[in-house]
Scaffold this motif. Structure first.
Motif, PDB file in Angstrom:
ATOM      1  N   VAL A   1       0.850  -1.181   0.000  1.00 60.70           N
ATOM      2  CA  VAL A   1       0.000   0.000   0.000  1.00 60.70           C
ATOM      3  C   VAL A   1       0.891   1.238   0.000  1.00 60.70           C
ATOM      4  O   VAL A   1       1.782   1.363   0.837  1.00 60.70           O
ATOM      5  CB  VAL A   1      -0.916   0.012   1.242  1.00 60.70           C
ATOM      6  CG1 VAL A   1      -1.784   1.263   1.268  1.00 60.70           C
ATOM      7  CG2 VAL A   1      -1.791  -1.233   1.263  1.00 60.70           C
ATOM      8  N   GLY A   2       0.667   2.137  -0.955  1.00 64.23           N
ATOM      9  CA  GLY A   2       1.492   3.338  -1.079  1.00 64.23           C
ATOM     10  C   GLY A   2       1.147   4.357  -0.004  1.00 64.23           C
ATOM     11  O   GLY A   2       0.056   4.325   0.575  1.00 64.23           O
ATOM     12  N   TRP A   3       2.107   5.254   0.254  1.00 64.88           N
ATOM     13  CA  TRP A   3       1.885   6.264   1.293  1.00 64.88           C
ATOM     14  C   TRP A   3       0.719   7.177   0.964  1.00 64.88           C
ATOM     15  O   TRP A   3       0.096   7.752   1.842  1.00 64.88           O
ATOM     16  CB  TRP A   3       3.156   7.070   1.539  1.00 64.88           C
ATOM     17  CG  TRP A   3       4.192   6.228   2.208  1.00 64.88           C
ATOM     18  CD1 TRP A   3       5.339   5.740   1.653  1.00 64.88           C
ATOM     19  CD2 TRP A   3       4.146   5.722   3.563  1.00 64.88           C
ATOM     20  NE1 TRP A   3       6.003   4.962   2.566  1.00 64.88           N
ATOM     21  CE2 TRP A   3       5.300   4.935   3.736  1.00 64.88           C
ATOM     22  CE3 TRP A   3       3.247   5.848   4.615  1.00 64.88           C
ATOM     23  CZ2 TRP A   3       5.576   4.274   4.932  1.00 64.88           C
ATOM     24  CZ3 TRP A   3       3.536   5.197   5.800  1.00 64.88           C
ATOM     25  CH2 TRP A   3       4.682   4.424   5.955  1.00 64.88           C
ATOM     26  N   ASP A   4       0.441   7.328  -0.328  1.00 62.55           N
ATOM     27  CA  ASP A   4      -0.675   8.192  -0.715  1.00 62.55           C
ATOM     28  C   ASP A   4      -2.019   7.542  -0.407  1.00 62.55           C
ATOM     29  O   ASP A   4      -3.060   8.164  -0.518  1.00 62.55           O
ATOM     30  CB  ASP A   4      -0.583   8.545  -2.208  1.00 62.55           C
ATOM     31  CG  ASP A   4      -0.452   7.303  -3.082  1.00 62.55           C
ATOM     32  OD1 ASP A   4       0.065   6.282  -2.569  1.00 62.55           O
ATOM     33  OD2 ASP A   4      -0.859   7.351  -4.241  1.00 62.55           O
ATOM     34  N   GLU A   5      -1.987   6.263  -0.007  1.00 61.17           N
ATOM     35  CA  GLU A   5      -3.243   5.576   0.303  1.00 61.17           C
ATOM     36  C   GLU A   5      -3.366   5.269   1.786  1.00 61.17           C
ATOM     37  O   GLU A   5      -4.111   4.390   2.181  1.00 61.17           O
ATOM     38  CB  GLU A   5      -3.314   4.247  -0.469  1.00 61.17           C
ATOM     39  CG  GLU A   5      -3.313   4.372  -1.969  1.00 61.17           C
ATOM     40  CD  GLU A   5      -3.239   2.992  -2.608  1.00 61.17           C
ATOM     41  OE1 GLU A   5      -4.275   2.322  -2.626  1.00 61.17           O
ATOM     42  OE2 GLU A   5      -2.156   2.587  -3.048  1.00 61.17           O
ATOM     43  N   ILE A   6      -2.552   5.955   2.605  1.00 59.79           N
ATOM     44  CA  ILE A   6      -2.542   5.645   4.032  1.00 59.79           C
ATOM     45  C   ILE A   6      -2.999   6.859   4.840  1.00 59.79           C
ATOM     46  O   ILE A   6      -2.549   7.973   4.587  1.00 59.79           O
ATOM     47  CB  ILE A   6      -1.120   5.211   4.470  1.00 59.79           C
ATOM     48  CG1 ILE A   6      -0.749   3.888   3.784  1.00 59.79           C
ATOM     49  CG2 ILE A   6      -1.032   5.069   5.983  1.00 59.79           C
ATOM     50  CD1 ILE A   6       0.654   3.387   4.064  1.00 59.79           C
ATOM     51  N   VAL A   7      -3.949   6.648   5.757  1.00 67.62           N
ATOM     52  CA  VAL A   7      -4.351   7.716   6.686  1.00 67.62           C
ATOM     53  C   VAL A   7      -4.269   7.169   8.104  1.00 67.62           C
ATOM     54  O   VAL A   7      -4.205   5.973   8.319  1.00 67.62           O
ATOM     55  CB  VAL A   7      -5.807   8.204   6.454  1.00 67.62           C
ATOM     56  CG1 VAL A   7      -5.943   8.947   5.151  1.00 67.62           C
ATOM     57  CG2 VAL A   7      -6.787   7.057   6.551  1.00 67.62           C
ATOM     58  N   ARG A   8      -4.283   8.105   9.060  1.00 68.18           N
ATOM     59  CA  ARG A   8      -4.261   7.690  10.460  1.00 68.18           C
ATOM     60  C   ARG A   8      -5.681   7.465  10.966  1.00 68.18           C
ATOM     61  O   ARG A   8      -6.592   8.196  10.589  1.00 68.18           O
ATOM     62  CB  ARG A   8      -3.666   8.821  11.304  1.00 68.18           C
ATOM     63  CG  ARG A   8      -2.195   8.734  11.493  1.00 68.18           C
ATOM     64  CD  ARG A   8      -1.737   9.969  12.235  1.00 68.18           C
ATOM     65  NE  ARG A   8      -0.852  10.735  11.357  1.00 68.18           N
ATOM     66  CZ  ARG A   8       0.443  10.486  11.258  1.00 68.18           C
ATOM     67  NH1 ARG A   8       0.997   9.545  11.977  1.00 68.18           N
ATOM     68  NH2 ARG A   8       1.197  11.184  10.440  1.00 68.18           N
ATOM     69  N   GLY A   9      -5.840   6.441  11.803  1.00 69.01           N
ATOM     70  CA  GLY A   9      -7.138   6.212  12.407  1.00 69.01           C
ATOM     71  C   GLY A   9      -6.984   5.983  13.907  1.00 69.01           C
ATOM     72  O   GLY A   9      -6.125   5.210  14.325  1.00 69.01           O
ATOM     73  N   TYR A  10      -7.779   6.665  14.700  1.00 74.98           N
ATOM     74  CA  TYR A  10      -7.754   6.457  16.143  1.00 74.98           C
ATOM     75  C   TYR A  10      -8.758   5.356  16.457  1.00 74.98           C
ATOM     76  O   TYR A  10      -9.917   5.418  16.037  1.00 74.98           O
ATOM     77  CB  TYR A  10      -8.133   7.749  16.877  1.00 74.98           C
ATOM     78  CG  TYR A  10      -8.212   7.558  18.377  1.00 74.98           C
ATOM     79  CD1 TYR A  10      -7.047   7.524  19.149  1.00 74.98           C
ATOM     80  CD2 TYR A  10      -9.440   7.388  19.014  1.00 74.98           C
ATOM     81  CE1 TYR A  10      -7.104   7.325  20.519  1.00 74.98           C
ATOM     82  CE2 TYR A  10      -9.520   7.188  20.378  1.00 74.98           C
ATOM     83  CZ  TYR A  10      -8.357   7.152  21.133  1.00 74.98           C
ATOM     84  OH  TYR A  10      -8.415   6.954  22.482  1.00 74.98           O
ATOM     85  N   GLU A  11      -8.274   4.343  17.189  1.00 70.09           N
ATOM     86  CA  GLU A  11      -9.123   3.190  17.435  1.00 70.09           C
ATOM     87  C   GLU A  11     -10.123   3.528  18.538  1.00 70.09           C
ATOM     88  O   GLU A  11      -9.808   3.509  19.720  1.00 70.09           O
ATOM     89  CB  GLU A  11      -8.267   1.984  17.826  1.00 70.09           C
ATOM     90  CG  GLU A  11      -9.008   0.685  17.714  1.00 70.09           C
ATOM     91  CD  GLU A  11      -8.074  -0.512  17.509  1.00 70.09           C
ATOM     92  OE1 GLU A  11      -6.852  -0.347  17.664  1.00 70.09           O
ATOM     93  OE2 GLU A  11      -8.597  -1.594  17.205  1.00 70.09           O
ATOM     94  N   ALA A  12     -11.328   3.852  18.128  1.00 76.13           N
ATOM     95  CA  ALA A  12     -12.348   4.275  19.086  1.00 76.13           C
ATOM     96  C   ALA A  12     -13.006   3.078  19.763  1.00 76.13           C
ATOM     97  O   ALA A  12     -13.557   3.195  20.851  1.00 76.13           O
ATOM     98  CB  ALA A  12     -13.404   5.108  18.374  1.00 76.13           C
ATOM     99  N   GLY A  13     -12.940   1.959  19.128  1.00 81.26           N
ATOM    100  CA  GLY A  13     -13.534   0.739  19.665  1.00 81.26           C
ATOM    101  C   GLY A  13     -13.147  -0.386  18.746  1.00 81.26           C
ATOM    102  O   GLY A  13     -12.416  -0.162  17.776  1.00 81.26           O
ATOM    103  N   PRO A  14     -13.614  -1.600  19.048  1.00 77.39           N
ATOM    104  CA  PRO A  14     -13.255  -2.705  18.171  1.00 77.39           C
ATOM    105  C   PRO A  14     -13.691  -2.421  16.732  1.00 77.39           C
ATOM    106  O   PRO A  14     -14.879  -2.152  16.486  1.00 77.39           O
ATOM    107  CB  PRO A  14     -14.035  -3.895  18.747  1.00 77.39           C
ATOM    108  CG  PRO A  14     -14.456  -3.474  20.116  1.00 77.39           C
ATOM    109  CD  PRO A  14     -14.531  -1.984  20.117  1.00 77.39           C
ATOM    110  N   GLU A  15     -12.737  -2.411  15.826  1.00 73.05           N
ATOM    111  CA  GLU A  15     -12.978  -2.166  14.405  1.00 73.05           C
ATOM    112  C   GLU A  15     -13.685  -0.836  14.136  1.00 73.05           C
ATOM    113  O   GLU A  15     -14.427  -0.690  13.168  1.00 73.05           O
ATOM    114  CB  GLU A  15     -13.772  -3.319  13.792  1.00 73.05           C
ATOM    115  CG  GLU A  15     -12.879  -4.491  13.434  1.00 73.05           C
ATOM    116  CD  GLU A  15     -13.542  -5.822  13.673  1.00 73.05           C
ATOM    117  OE1 GLU A  15     -14.594  -6.047  13.076  1.00 73.05           O
ATOM    118  OE2 GLU A  15     -13.024  -6.613  14.494  1.00 73.05           O
ATOM    119  N   GLN A  16     -13.480   0.088  15.042  1.00 71.63           N
ATOM    120  CA  GLN A  16     -14.084   1.422  14.833  1.00 71.63           C
ATOM    121  C   GLN A  16     -12.983   2.447  14.918  1.00 71.63           C
ATOM    122  O   GLN A  16     -12.245   2.487  15.915  1.00 71.63           O
ATOM    123  CB  GLN A  16     -15.115   1.700  15.919  1.00 71.63           C
ATOM    124  CG  GLN A  16     -16.342   0.827  15.772  1.00 71.63           C
ATOM    125  CD  GLN A  16     -17.551   1.513  16.340  1.00 71.63           C
ATOM    126  OE1 GLN A  16     -17.500   2.031  17.445  1.00 71.63           O
ATOM    127  NE2 GLN A  16     -18.619   1.538  15.583  1.00 71.63           N
TER     128      GLN A  16
END
Lengths: 301, 268
Positions: free
Chosen positions: B57-72
């Motif tokens: 996966v290229g860097w242009d396709e990566i974002v940060r996600g904060y894990e708010a809950g299981p799979e959320q």
């Protein structure tokens, strides 16, 4: 065996095997090859000027054996210019330098379908006139992928303050040139710069680009061959024929043409055959001439 | 001076502003290893892959996600994060003077020195002397990289020492750490326990010494160094095959300029 003696610029040239078909599945005789080079010469000769020529000879046509000839054949006429070149510290050799129509046609009479030249002139072998990115798609990637990479490359170089020009390889690849034309340019610089550029593109487009020479890495990606920026390497000269099934030409494209080809998803737009090459060159002139004159400095080195 | 600053700016309080560099006071010098392929000894590259199909996966396709809950996940962009970063500043502004002895060592994070920049030497020495005499430390906030740090500036051997302090909410409360019994008041201690305390106290006295950090060393690090030296001596290092164009290589300036240009190209 047919033989015809012609006189060009007061020099006599004996042409042999004119009816021999060197592109058998397409049908393109040596006479037509000579005719192609005669007509393209006004546009091509400036790019051969002062450069040690490597002849890629196909004596029995594109489907048969070929050989590279760096040493100018000893049976050359006395008016064929040569330049002394040292290869890998070995005994220097004399290479042909084609600066006029008669020399070009003499070389073609030897079935030198492809003419390859270094990025530096023979008098200044360590000074590249241009930096090159040789975009070589690995199956099943092809011209469309190369075109995409070329456009990214153009945008990136332009942000770095560098103007670039492109030509087709005449096969599936594309060649992006950054003219330098400055006395202080070195291959070390062009190699360092092009390598860093290739690395950045690979990092940002890992599915599309590789800067890795290894064959298995190149599958379905466009290999940016930065290592061509080397005194020992040669590139297919612009306007040279290629020894493909059909007589295709390494031909300059404008960035608009490349964008059209990408937008219309029509790689055929980038395939230029001999007749089309002559027609376009005569209509529009040498689209690649800026490569020989535009002076630019590589930044951040 | 041979030390290279990782930050330069001014330290100031009231009307004084002294040009300084920040340099690290400790260099843990952990011995690091590259990961190599067993076959060819070529250094391995890290790559982000999609767990579903294993594709890179290229860097242009990566974002940060904060894990708010299981799979959320709550997706946060680089721009959003950048907008939260404190404004870059070039000053360490002292707002209070405190007694460093009052600071619980649990708050101490990383030690640095401030080195005077050209023209700042005199004012620098003056501040060192003032802090030494008063035996106080200046408390300041300062922005470094993307974060704002709380630091204490004190005088040490004629230089300004800086230590970054943990924020209060990062320090765990002591509650629940000590066993319940120990919380009992002293008077309640049994006579038998009292005798035991005395005995251990005696043992401790016999073991009293002056803290000499030079007496202690990271023995594993030394052992690894020795191992490396003997291996380098016994056999030549294995050579990795030249991998042309592997990752972004080249002069740091050029790579940084290319990265920036690449970012602009992709942002269009």
């Amino acid at each position: 065996m047919s033989r015809r003696v012609v006189e060009i610029n007061g020099r006599r040239l004996s042409l042999a095997n004119l009816e021999k078909d060197l592109y058998p599945s397409y049908g393109f005789t040596k006479a037509r090859i000579l005719e192609y080079y005669r007509r393209i010469a006004p546009y091509m000769l400036p790019h051969l000027q002062g450069r040690a020529l490597t002849l890629k000879r196909y004596p029995d046509g594109v489907a048969k054996e070929f050989f590279f000839e760096k040493r100018c054949p000893s049976h050359r006429p006395e008016w064929v210019k040569t330049a002394q070149v040292a290869i890998n510290g070995a005994e220097p050799i004399f290479a042909c330098v084609a600066e006029d129509l008669e020399t070009l046609l003499w070389a073609e009479n030897l079935a030198s379908l492809e003419l390859h030249v270094p990025l530096a002139r023979a008098a200044t072998p360590d000074r590249p006139d241009a930096m090159v990115f040789d975009l070589d798609p690995g199956e099943p990637a092809g011209v469309p992928e190369s075109a995409k990479v070329a456009l990214i490359l153009r945008d990136l170089l332009s942000r770095m303050g560098l103007e670039s020009m492109g030509k087709t390889s005449g096969k599936k690849g594309l060649h992006v040139y950054v003219p330098l034309n400055r006395t202080e340019a070195t291959f070390e610089q062009t190699k360092t710069f092009s390598r860093a550029v290739a690395g950045i593109l690979q990092r940002h487009y890992p599915d599309l680009v590789t800067a890795n020479m290894a064959k298995e890495e190149r599958r379905s990606k466009v290999f940016i061959n930065w290592s061509q920026n080397d005194a020992k390497k040669t590139m297919i000269c612009v306007y040279s024929l290629r020894a493909e099934e059909r007589p295709s030409v390494s031909f300059p494209f404008t960035w608009d043409e490349l964008e059209d080809a990408v937008r219309l998803a029509d790689p055929a737009l980038l395939k230029v055959l001999h007749d089309e090459a002559v027609r376009r060159a005569e209509e529009r002139g040498d689209r690649f001439r800026d490569v020989l004159s535009r002076a630019q400095i590589l930044p951040h080195l | 001076m041979a030390v290279r600053g990782m930050w330069s700016g001014t330290i100031s309080f009231s009307l004084v502003a002294i040009p300084v560099y920040l340099v690290k006071a400790v260099e843990p010098g952990r011995i690091s290893f590259r990961l190599l392929h067993t076959r060819e000894y070529s250094p391995l590259a890290r790559r982000m892959v999609c767990p579903e199909d294993g594709a890179a996966v290229g860097w242009d396709e990566i974002v940060r996600g904060y894990e708010a809950g299981p799979e959320q996940f709550i997706v946060v962009t680089d721009e959003e994060l950048a907008s939260l970063s404190p404004e870059r500043s070039r000053t360490i502004e002292i707002s209070e003077f405190i007694d460093l002895a009052d600071v619980d060592p649990v708050y101490f994070d990383r030690p640095y020195y401030l080195v005077p920049a050209k023209g700042g030497e005199k004012a620098y020495s003056l501040l060192v002397e003032v802090l030494r005499r008063a035996n106080k430390a200046g408390l300041a906030k300062f922005v470094f990289g993307e974060r704002e740090y709380l630091v204490a500036v004190s005088s040490r051997d004629g230089a300004l020492a800086v230590i970054t302090l943990h924020y209060h909410d990062a320090v765990r409360s002591e509650e629940g750490m000590a066993p319940k019994e120990a919380m009992a008041p002293k008077e309640a201690m049994a006579a038998a326990d009292e005798a035991e305390v005395e005995r251990i106290n005696g043992v401790m006295k016999a073991m009293l010494g002056e803290f000499d950090p030079a007496k202690y060393a990271d023995s594993r690090k030394h052992a690894i160094r020795e191992l490396l030296a003997s291996k380098a001596h016994a056999q030549a290092p294995v050579e990795a095959p030249a991998l042309p164009g592997e990752e972004a290589e080249g002069p740091a300036d050029l790579v940084a300029a290319l990265e920036e240009s690449m970012r602009q190209v992709k942002a269009r």
